[in-house]
Design an enzyme around this catalytic site. Structure first.
Site, mmCIF file in Angstrom:
data_model
loop_
_atom_site.group_PDB
_atom_site.id
_atom_site.type_symbol
_atom_site.label_atom_id
_atom_site.label_comp_id
_atom_site.label_asym_id
_atom_site.label_seq_id
_atom_site.Cartn_x
_atom_site.Cartn_y
_atom_site.Cartn_z
ATOM 1 N N GLU A 148 -14.692 -5.371 -38.657
ATOM 2 C CA GLU A 148 -14.935 -4.126 -37.935
ATOM 3 C C GLU A 148 -16.426 -3.770 -37.936
ATOM 4 O OE1 GLU A 148 -12.855 -2.630 -36.141
ATOM 5 O OE2 GLU A 148 -10.976 -3.574 -36.811
ATOM 6 N N CYS B 28 -6.993 2.282 -42.425
ATOM 7 C CA CYS B 28 -8.037 1.257 -42.481
ATOM 8 C C CYS B 28 -9.408 1.882 -42.213
ATOM 9 C CB CYS B 28 -7.741 0.154 -41.464
ATOM 10 S SG CYS B 28 -6.205 -0.738 -41.821
ATOM 11 N N HIS C 266 -9.937 -6.720 -40.397
ATOM 12 C CA HIS C 266 -8.538 -6.687 -39.993
ATOM 13 C C HIS C 266 -8.022 -8.113 -39.804
ATOM 14 C CE1 HIS C 266 -8.315 -2.299 -38.668
ATOM 15 N NE2 HIS C 266 -7.181 -2.515 -39.318
#
Length: 204
Positions: free
Chosen positions: A80, A142, A166
């Site tokens: 991310e 998350c 992820h």
């Protein structure tokens, strides 16, 4: 020996297993490159997960913190790029469902990952493992954990690298849930090990 805090999540919603939990449990205690891996499992709870992470950071004082999360439906490993200062999304395991709620009342709108995410993606692809950078960690747990780690590093002036990766569903989950992309557990674990190995190259 440097320390790397690696976190995963417990099962949540209708996912009876969480591949991040298995990966973290299997890597806990290993030495990968220059790093001793210290694995911790996080609660899927908006009210406590951030506090859990901060407790681990204060106790362990890691050089690197990487959190893992399940993104069922994605078909690539996706580091991310950014975490945003909002709690939102589906209900957590304790029944909490915040809407447009700030993670930190006094915090930046967003924090960029300090992990070498482009190098991680390139290394994964070079090793035949599909990967790309994701520009949205969502607003569920998350994102919440990613934001807390980066905010902590910011306010403590820490040199700790921090970020979130992820992963797709495992074959075990795909068998349970039908038409979702899935990877073997061994390939999922290999991908995270590959990302950790990049850290040594990044520092040279």
């Amino acid at each position: 020996m440097k320390k790397l805090l690696l976190t995963g999540f417990e099962p949540f919603l209708h996912y009876t297993v969480n591949p991040t939990m298995k990966i973290v449990e299997e890597l806990d205690g290993l030495i990968i490159g220059d790093y001793q891996i210290i694995g911790k499992i996080m609660s899927v709870d908006f009210k406590t997960s951030g506090k859990q992470l901060l407790k681990h950071l204060e106790e362990i004082q890691p050089d690197v913190q990487i959190s893992l999360g399940l993104a069922a439906g994605r078909y690539k490993i996706t580091p991310e790029r950014i975490a945003i200062n909002f709690k939102d999304g589906d209900v957590d395991n304790e029944g909490n469902k915040p809407v447009d709620e700030l993670i930190q009342e006094v915090g930046e709108p967003g924090y960029l990952s300090t992990l070498p995410i482009r190098k991680m993606v390139n290394k994964l692809i070079d090793n035949g493992l599909p990967a790309e950078i994701s520009n949205s960690a969502g607003t569920y747990l998350c994102n919440n954990v990613m934001y807390e780690g980066l905010h902590h590093a910011k306010i403590t002036n820490s040199k700790m690298l921090s970020g979130f990766i992820h992963i797709p569903a495992s074959h075990e989950l795909a068998i349970q849930h039908g038409k979702i992309p899935s990877w073997s557990h061994e390939d999922l674990k290999k991908s995270i090990i590959t990302c950790i190995e990049v850290l040594e190259e990044y520092e040279k």
